[in-house]
Design a protein around this motif. Sequence first.
Motif, PDB file in Angstrom:
ATOM      1  N   PRO A   1      -2.888 -25.485  41.058  1.00  0.00           N
ATOM      2  CA  PRO A   1      -1.610 -25.776  41.713  1.00  0.00           C
ATOM      3  C   PRO A   1      -0.787 -26.816  40.961  1.00  0.00           C
ATOM      4  O   PRO A   1      -1.326 -27.632  40.199  1.00  0.00           O
ATOM      5  CB  PRO A   1      -2.052 -26.316  43.077  1.00  0.00           C
ATOM      6  N   GLY A   2       0.513 -26.786  41.176  1.00  0.00           N
ATOM      7  CA  GLY A   2       1.423 -27.744  40.573  1.00  0.00           C
ATOM      8  C   GLY A   2       2.562 -28.029  41.522  1.00  0.00           C
ATOM      9  O   GLY A   2       2.619 -27.477  42.636  1.00  0.00           O
ATOM     10  N   PRO A   3       3.516 -28.870  41.133  1.00  0.00           N
ATOM     11  CA  PRO A   3       4.612 -29.249  42.029  1.00  0.00           C
ATOM     12  C   PRO A   3       5.472 -28.064  42.471  1.00  0.00           C
ATOM     13  O   PRO A   3       6.016 -28.066  43.571  1.00  0.00           O
ATOM     14  CB  PRO A   3       5.418 -30.252  41.193  1.00  0.00           C
ATOM     15  N   GLU A   4       5.580 -27.034  41.621  1.00  0.00           N
ATOM     16  CA  GLU A   4       6.378 -25.867  41.979  1.00  0.00           C
ATOM     17  C   GLU A   4       5.533 -24.726  42.533  1.00  0.00           C
ATOM     18  O   GLU A   4       6.066 -23.709  42.974  1.00  0.00           O
ATOM     19  CB  GLU A   4       7.146 -25.366  40.736  1.00  0.00           C
ATOM     20  N   ARG A   5       4.223 -24.903  42.502  1.00  0.00           N
ATOM     21  CA  ARG A   5       3.318 -23.847  42.971  1.00  0.00           C
ATOM     22  C   ARG A   5       2.116 -24.497  43.660  1.00  0.00           C
ATOM     23  O   ARG A   5       1.027 -24.561  43.118  1.00  0.00           O
ATOM     24  CB  ARG A   5       2.867 -22.983  41.798  1.00  0.00           C
ATOM     25  N   PRO A   6       2.313 -24.996  44.891  1.00  0.00           N
ATOM     26  CA  PRO A   6       1.214 -25.670  45.589  1.00  0.00           C
ATOM     27  C   PRO A   6       0.195 -24.681  46.135  1.00  0.00           C
ATOM     28  O   PRO A   6       0.492 -23.499  46.335  1.00  0.00           O
ATOM     29  CB  PRO A   6       1.931 -26.389  46.734  1.00  0.00           C
ATOM     30  N   PHE A   7      -1.002 -25.176  46.357  1.00  0.00           N
ATOM     31  CA  PHE A   7      -2.032 -24.389  47.041  1.00  0.00           C
ATOM     32  C   PHE A   7      -1.854 -24.635  48.529  1.00  0.00           C
ATOM     33  O   PHE A   7      -1.934 -25.780  48.997  1.00  0.00           O
ATOM     34  CB  PHE A   7      -3.428 -24.820  46.594  1.00  0.00           C
ATOM     35  N   VAL A   8      -1.593 -23.595  49.299  1.00  0.00           N
ATOM     36  CA  VAL A   8      -1.310 -23.733  50.729  1.00  0.00           C
ATOM     37  C   VAL A   8      -2.573 -23.419  51.518  1.00  0.00           C
ATOM     38  O   VAL A   8      -3.120 -22.315  51.439  1.00  0.00           O
ATOM     39  CB  VAL A   8      -0.146 -22.826  51.162  1.00  0.00           C
ATOM     40  N   LEU A   9      -3.015 -24.400  52.286  1.00  0.00           N
ATOM     41  CA  LEU A   9      -4.314 -24.347  52.959  1.00  0.00           C
ATOM     42  C   LEU A   9      -4.143 -24.509  54.463  1.00  0.00           C
ATOM     43  O   LEU A   9      -3.523 -25.467  54.930  1.00  0.00           O
ATOM     44  CB  LEU A   9      -5.192 -25.478  52.408  1.00  0.00           C
TER      45      LEU A   9
END
Length: 296
Positions: free
Chosen positions: A29-37
Amino acid sequence: MRLIIREDYDEVSEFVANYIKERIRQFEPGPERPFVLGLPTGSSPIGVYKRLVELYKSGQVSFQYVVTFNMDEYVGLPRDHSESYHSFMWKNLFMHVDIQPENVNILDGNAPDLDEECKKFEAAITRVGGIELFLGGIGPDGHIAFNEPGSSLTSRTRVKTLAYETIIANARFFDGDIAKVPKLALTVGVATVMDAREVVVLITGAHKAIALAKCIEEGVNHMWTVSAIQMHPKGLIVCDEDATLELHVKTVKYFKSIEHVHHSLIGSENLSLQGGVKQLKNVLAVADTRPSTPME
């Protein structure tokens, strides 16, 4: 649907925490592509959260680019109340890791318009591109989140009246006084959970054995809302031996044999984290070394 059976609660917690750690790591994950949990509360995930904190402190996982959505919250309970789910999550996980507070999403049980709060929660999930992995626990009656028996399997985040059995079960957190237990809660719906790209459910203890049996060996049924996981393309249940007490012996042997084949014959190096077969090179290499049978 996959079923992973471990010896006891501690082994289940260890497996799931490491699974989540690896999913986050592989997602990168990164600032533009977070891991959503998606995350639950209650007694089931405490061991997982404890282990995740240990993994964070040892540098094996970071929550810097993780966005979380919690399953539920009591209505009318102050946010700073010791038994609110907001307090639960900060006490057991968030305050111990590097998650950014603005990335934590917990329903507000004191919102002036509860229906609007539920709509905003669903909109927030959509805005971040949906939930990558939803972790859940269940009650002895097979409910997931506060989707009590009889809840629609197409339900969304909403206000829910708690079943009397749930109120009794939760009284242990309120000095055993039923009168102190909130009677309403905000909860994600069954469809909200099942819309996640992956669903992992924890089921431990003999008191949840009937619910596991209903989920595994019977059909999808709104009286056992966790059974909706049967319809999910990437559903995983992790349970302990006690929770299998109501399953048929052949069912337990079947799922254990699948794991045995994965690790002994296919090899863990040929499997993806989610159980798919990546390659069969090693297996084919073994097969090629076998003596050929002369043709007649």
